[in-house]
Motif scaffolding. Structure first.
Motif, PDB file in Angstrom:
ATOM      1  N   ILE A  54       3.736  -1.146   3.897  1.00 56.48           N
ATOM      2  CA  ILE A  54       3.151   0.196   3.828  1.00 56.48           C
ATOM      3  C   ILE A  54       4.277   1.138   3.434  1.00 56.48           C
ATOM      4  CG2 ILE A  54       1.928   2.011   5.107  1.00 56.48           C
ATOM      5  CD1 ILE A  54       0.992  -0.281   7.035  1.00 56.48           C
TER       6      ILE A  54
ATOM      7  N   LEU B 167       0.883  -1.174   0.000  1.00 55.58           N
ATOM      8  CA  LEU B 167       0.000   0.000   0.000  1.00 55.58           C
ATOM      9  C   LEU B 167       0.910   1.210   0.000  1.00 55.58           C
ATOM     10  CD1 LEU B 167      -2.792   1.473   0.453  1.00 55.58           C
ATOM     11  CD2 LEU B 167      -2.323   1.262   2.911  1.00 55.58           C
TER      12      LEU B 167
ATOM     13  N   ARG C  91       3.302  -6.496   9.199  1.00 60.16           N
ATOM     14  CA  ARG C  91       3.410  -5.274   8.398  1.00 60.16           C
ATOM     15  C   ARG C  91       4.801  -4.673   8.503  1.00 60.16           C
ATOM     16  NH1 ARG C  91       4.776  -2.207  12.277  1.00 60.16           N
ATOM     17  NH2 ARG C  91       3.400  -1.418  13.866  1.00 60.16           N
TER      18      ARG C  91
ATOM     19  N   ILE D 246       2.205   6.177  11.626  1.00 59.57           N
ATOM     20  CA  ILE D 246       1.668   4.888  11.167  1.00 59.57           C
ATOM     21  C   ILE D 246       1.970   3.794  12.198  1.00 59.57           C
ATOM     22  CG2 ILE D 246       1.767   3.151   9.330  1.00 59.57           C
ATOM     23  CD1 ILE D 246       2.540   5.505   7.404  1.00 59.57           C
TER      24      ILE D 246
ATOM     25  N   ILE E  61       6.915  -0.902   7.408  1.00 55.55           N
ATOM     26  CA  ILE E  61       6.678   0.498   7.042  1.00 55.55           C
ATOM     27  C   ILE E  61       7.979   1.042   6.458  1.00 55.55           C
ATOM     28  CG2 ILE E  61       5.916   2.769   7.866  1.00 55.55           C
ATOM     29  CD1 ILE E  61       4.763   1.248  10.373  1.00 55.55           C
TER      30      ILE E  61
ATOM     31  N   VAL F 100      -5.905  -0.386   5.750  1.00 50.85           N
ATOM     32  CA  VAL F 100      -4.837  -1.301   6.187  1.00 50.85           C
ATOM     33  C   VAL F 100      -5.463  -2.551   6.823  1.00 50.85           C
ATOM     34  CG1 VAL F 100      -3.003  -1.627   7.913  1.00 50.85           C
ATOM     35  CG2 VAL F 100      -3.021   0.439   6.491  1.00 50.85           C
TER      36      VAL F 100
ATOM     37  N   HIS G  46      -7.099   5.611   5.989  1.00 51.57           N
ATOM     38  CA  HIS G  46      -5.906   4.778   5.777  1.00 51.57           C
ATOM     39  C   HIS G  46      -5.907   3.587   6.744  1.00 51.57           C
ATOM     40  CE1 HIS G  46      -3.948   8.777   4.376  1.00 51.57           C
ATOM     41  NE2 HIS G  46      -4.181   8.064   3.290  1.00 51.57           N
TER      42      HIS G  46
END
Ligand code: NAD
Length: 171
Positions: free
Chosen positions: A32, A5, A69, A56, A71, A20, A16
């Motif tokens: 992300i 994303l 996840r 985030i 980032i 997610v 957002h």
């Protein structure tokens, strides 16, 4: 399957966060990517890549999303035709991209990567443009972002920064 994303997240908002959570229902892991990570201190892009990373990470943590996840900040490139390779060089491998951005979709489709446009959630309010406008005007904006984002903006004195930047230069 691992998904990607990509967004500017100026700032990371409830739309957002929702997207997610939805994507994590259908992928094993989600990357992300923080686009335009080199941009900051403008009215359109007030927050640094690092500040957005904090927004985030803390928002996901307070919502129980701590696994599956990554980032990753991604600086822009002055060359759209090799941007996908640039993104790939900085991220874990991914098979599917999630984006509603026309240019992002086109660039990935042209190299044969599947792109899905996630449905928009309360777009009138959950929009970076709307939230930045409210911050400048002093309108109610705190309810449109996760609690952690309010805290990060407070920590970096973001409201004052944005209002200062919006004054422009008067010489
Ligand atoms: P954004 O933060 O506006 O949005 C990110 C994604 O979040 C959207 O695509 C959308 O799917 C989702 N979203 C937003 N609001 C939502 C809502 N209310 N409900 C559900 N989902 C919602 O970011 P963007 O503009 O799409 O970011 C693209 C990034 O890619 C930019 O940083 C851009 O500079 C970068 N880019 C760079 C190059 C280059 O450097 N050459 C080329 C293409 C793209």
């Amino acid at each position: 399957m691992r998904g990607l994303l990509i967004g500017r997240f100026q700032p990371f908002h409830n739309g957002h966060l929702y997207v997610v959570k939805e994507i994590l229902k259908e992928v094993d892991e989600l990357v992300i990517a923080i686009g335009s990570s080199q941009r900051s201190h403008t009215v359109e892009n007030p927050f640094t890549g690092g500040e957005r990373l904090m927004m985030i990470a803390k928002s996901l943590a307070e919502n129980g999303v701590v696994k599956r996840r990554y980032i990753i900040p991604i600086p822009d490139m002055d060359n759209n035709s090799i941007w996908v390779s640039h993104v790939r060089s900085l991220t874990p491998p991914f098979e599917k991209v999630y984006s509603g951005n026309t240019l992002v979709k086109r660039l990935f489709l042209e190299v044969g990567v599947k792109v899905t446009t996630p449905p928009l959630y309360n777009r009138e309010e959950y929009s970076g443009t709307e939230i930045r406008a409210r911050i400048l005007k002093g309108g109610p904006w705190e309810g449109l972002v996760p609690k952690a984002v309010v805290e990060v903006i407070r920590e970096v004195d973001g409201v004052r920064r944005m209002r200062d930047l919006s004054k422009g230069d008067k010489i």
